[in-house]
Design a protein around this motif. Sequence first.
Motif, PDB file in Angstrom:
ATOM      1  N   LEU A  12     -10.578  -6.757   9.577  1.00  0.00           N
ATOM      2  CA  LEU A  12     -10.075  -5.477   9.191  1.00  0.00           C
ATOM      3  C   LEU A  12      -8.856  -5.759   8.085  1.00  0.00           C
ATOM      4  O   LEU A  12      -8.983  -4.699   7.252  1.00  0.00           O
ATOM      5  CB  LEU A  12      -9.690  -4.823  10.359  1.00  0.00           C
ATOM      6  N   ARG A  13      -8.146  -6.967   8.175  1.00  0.00           N
ATOM      7  CA  ARG A  13      -7.013  -7.000   7.248  1.00  0.00           C
ATOM      8  C   ARG A  13      -7.732  -7.111   5.949  1.00  0.00           C
ATOM      9  O   ARG A  13      -7.029  -6.800   4.768  1.00  0.00           O
ATOM     10  CB  ARG A  13      -6.532  -8.360   7.626  1.00  0.00           C
ATOM     11  N   GLU A  14      -8.777  -7.823   5.931  1.00  0.00           N
ATOM     12  CA  GLU A  14      -9.361  -7.998   4.202  1.00  0.00           C
ATOM     13  C   GLU A  14      -9.929  -6.843   3.858  1.00  0.00           C
ATOM     14  O   GLU A  14      -9.745  -6.490   2.812  1.00  0.00           O
ATOM     15  CB  GLU A  14     -10.679  -8.986   4.804  1.00  0.00           C
ATOM     16  N   GLN A  15     -10.479  -5.850   4.880  1.00  0.00           N
ATOM     17  CA  GLN A  15     -10.795  -4.548   4.305  1.00  0.00           C
ATOM     18  C   GLN A  15      -9.631  -3.702   3.621  1.00  0.00           C
ATOM     19  O   GLN A  15      -9.759  -3.053   2.570  1.00  0.00           O
ATOM     20  CB  GLN A  15     -11.592  -3.932   5.403  1.00  0.00           C
ATOM     21  N   ILE A  16      -8.537  -3.815   4.473  1.00  0.00           N
ATOM     22  CA  ILE A  16      -7.495  -3.042   3.764  1.00  0.00           C
ATOM     23  C   ILE A  16      -6.916  -3.831   2.559  1.00  0.00           C
ATOM     24  O   ILE A  16      -6.566  -3.065   1.542  1.00  0.00           O
ATOM     25  CB  ILE A  16      -6.348  -3.254   4.844  1.00  0.00           C
ATOM     26  N   ARG A  17      -6.911  -4.978   2.588  1.00  0.00           N
ATOM     27  CA  ARG A  17      -6.521  -5.964   1.086  1.00  0.00           C
ATOM     28  C   ARG A  17      -7.383  -5.570   0.049  1.00  0.00           C
ATOM     29  O   ARG A  17      -7.119  -5.332  -0.926  1.00  0.00           O
ATOM     30  CB  ARG A  17      -6.662  -7.425   1.495  1.00  0.00           C
ATOM     31  N   LEU A  18      -8.791  -5.340   0.379  1.00  0.00           N
ATOM     32  CA  LEU A  18      -9.661  -5.242  -0.606  1.00  0.00           C
ATOM     33  C   LEU A  18      -9.804  -3.831  -1.086  1.00  0.00           C
ATOM     34  O   LEU A  18     -10.588  -3.002  -1.898  1.00  0.00           O
ATOM     35  CB  LEU A  18     -11.216  -5.785  -0.483  1.00  0.00           C
ATOM     36  N   ARG A  19      -9.200  -2.889  -0.350  1.00  0.00           N
ATOM     37  CA  ARG A  19      -8.699  -1.258  -0.588  1.00  0.00           C
ATOM     38  C   ARG A  19     -10.324  -0.702  -0.188  1.00  0.00           C
ATOM     39  O   ARG A  19     -10.535   0.469  -0.690  1.00  0.00           O
ATOM     40  CB  ARG A  19      -8.286  -0.869  -2.042  1.00  0.00           C
ATOM     41  N   HIS A  20     -10.923  -1.234   0.633  1.00  0.00           N
ATOM     42  CA  HIS A  20     -12.194  -0.540   1.296  1.00  0.00           C
ATOM     43  C   HIS A  20     -11.667   0.533   2.040  1.00  0.00           C
ATOM     44  O   HIS A  20     -12.413   1.452   2.587  1.00  0.00           O
ATOM     45  CB  HIS A  20     -13.195  -1.563   1.879  1.00  0.00           C
ATOM     46  N   LEU A  21     -10.641   0.098   2.858  1.00  0.00           N
ATOM     47  CA  LEU A  21      -9.843   0.896   3.809  1.00  0.00           C
ATOM     48  C   LEU A  21      -8.483   1.378   3.150  1.00  0.00           C
ATOM     49  O   LEU A  21      -7.889   0.158   2.866  1.00  0.00           O
ATOM     50  CB  LEU A  21      -9.739   0.556   5.028  1.00  0.00           C
ATOM     51  N   GLU A  22      -8.059   2.517   2.908  1.00  0.00           N
ATOM     52  CA  GLU A  22      -6.800   2.703   2.321  1.00  0.00           C
ATOM     53  C   GLU A  22      -5.990   3.659   3.315  1.00  0.00           C
ATOM     54  O   GLU A  22      -6.374   4.152   4.299  1.00  0.00           O
ATOM     55  CB  GLU A  22      -7.251   3.735   0.920  1.00  0.00           C
ATOM     56  N   ALA A  23      -4.774   3.745   2.588  1.00  0.00           N
ATOM     57  CA  ALA A  23      -3.633   4.676   3.591  1.00  0.00           C
ATOM     58  C   ALA A  23      -4.403   6.030   4.186  1.00  0.00           C
ATOM     59  O   ALA A  23      -4.930   6.664   3.376  1.00  0.00           O
ATOM     60  CB  ALA A  23      -2.507   5.133   2.658  1.00  0.00           C
ATOM     61  N   GLY A  24      -4.293   5.988   5.253  1.00  0.00           N
ATOM     62  CA  GLY A  24      -4.530   7.335   6.114  1.00  0.00           C
ATOM     63  C   GLY A  24      -6.238   7.250   6.705  1.00  0.00           C
ATOM     64  O   GLY A  24      -6.525   8.153   7.308  1.00  0.00           O
ATOM     65  N   ASP A  25      -6.873   6.267   6.147  1.00  0.00           N
ATOM     66  CA  ASP A  25      -8.004   6.347   6.626  1.00  0.00           C
ATOM     67  C   ASP A  25      -8.231   5.936   8.061  1.00  0.00           C
ATOM     68  O   ASP A  25      -7.654   5.277   8.574  1.00  0.00           O
ATOM     69  CB  ASP A  25      -8.876   4.853   5.990  1.00  0.00           C
ATOM     70  N   HIS A  26      -9.436   6.682   8.594  1.00  0.00           N
ATOM     71  CA  HIS A  26      -9.618   6.328  10.069  1.00  0.00           C
ATOM     72  C   HIS A  26     -10.521   5.109  10.164  1.00  0.00           C
ATOM     73  O   HIS A  26     -11.749   5.090   9.616  1.00  0.00           O
ATOM     74  CB  HIS A  26     -10.498   7.660  10.729  1.00  0.00           C
ATOM     75  N   VAL A  27     -10.135   4.028  10.741  1.00  0.00           N
ATOM     76  CA  VAL A  27     -10.731   2.714  10.728  1.00  0.00           C
ATOM     77  C   VAL A  27     -11.942   3.005  11.831  1.00  0.00           C
ATOM     78  O   VAL A  27     -13.118   2.843  11.501  1.00  0.00           O
ATOM     79  CB  VAL A  27      -9.838   1.706  11.208  1.00  0.00           C
ATOM     80  N   ALA A  28     -11.660   3.157  13.112  1.00  0.00           N
ATOM     81  CA  ALA A  28     -12.550   3.328  14.138  1.00  0.00           C
ATOM     82  C   ALA A  28     -11.742   3.446  15.450  1.00  0.00           C
ATOM     83  O   ALA A  28     -10.448   3.134  15.679  1.00  0.00           O
ATOM     84  CB  ALA A  28     -13.509   2.345  14.313  1.00  0.00           C
TER      85      ALA A  28
END
Length: 122
Positions: free
Chosen positions: A31-47
């Motif tokens: 999940l950290r990697e997804q945030i770093r790569l910006r696949h998940l951005e501020a405010g996104d619902h992860v799960a």
Amino acid sequence: MESKLPTLTRMPRPIGKAASVPIYVWLAERLREQIRLRHLEAGDHVASEHELSRQENISRMTVRKASDLLINEGLVERRPGKGLYVVGSAVATVGTVQIVAGNLLWETAMQMARGVQRSAAG
């Protein structure tokens, strides 16, 4: 609300006793990697924990331990009844920490190289 459940094929899940990393650490890193790569951005619902545990076929307690790591790092927040959300400053934090750590390692390596050169010359 649809979550942006990340998938990362280059990080296979550790299996069995031979796994060098606990599954909750692997999931947090994923999940950290997804945030770093910006696949998940501020405010996104992860799960939600339930969604993650079902998708990865792991226990909710394992998912909770992984999410607790990310919450303590300030990367995500837990919203009761809704799931995990990326914190606004998370993307900048992950990148900044990596840059600082990289610079510290680079400086150390350069100092060691200078020392070796001086020893060889002297």
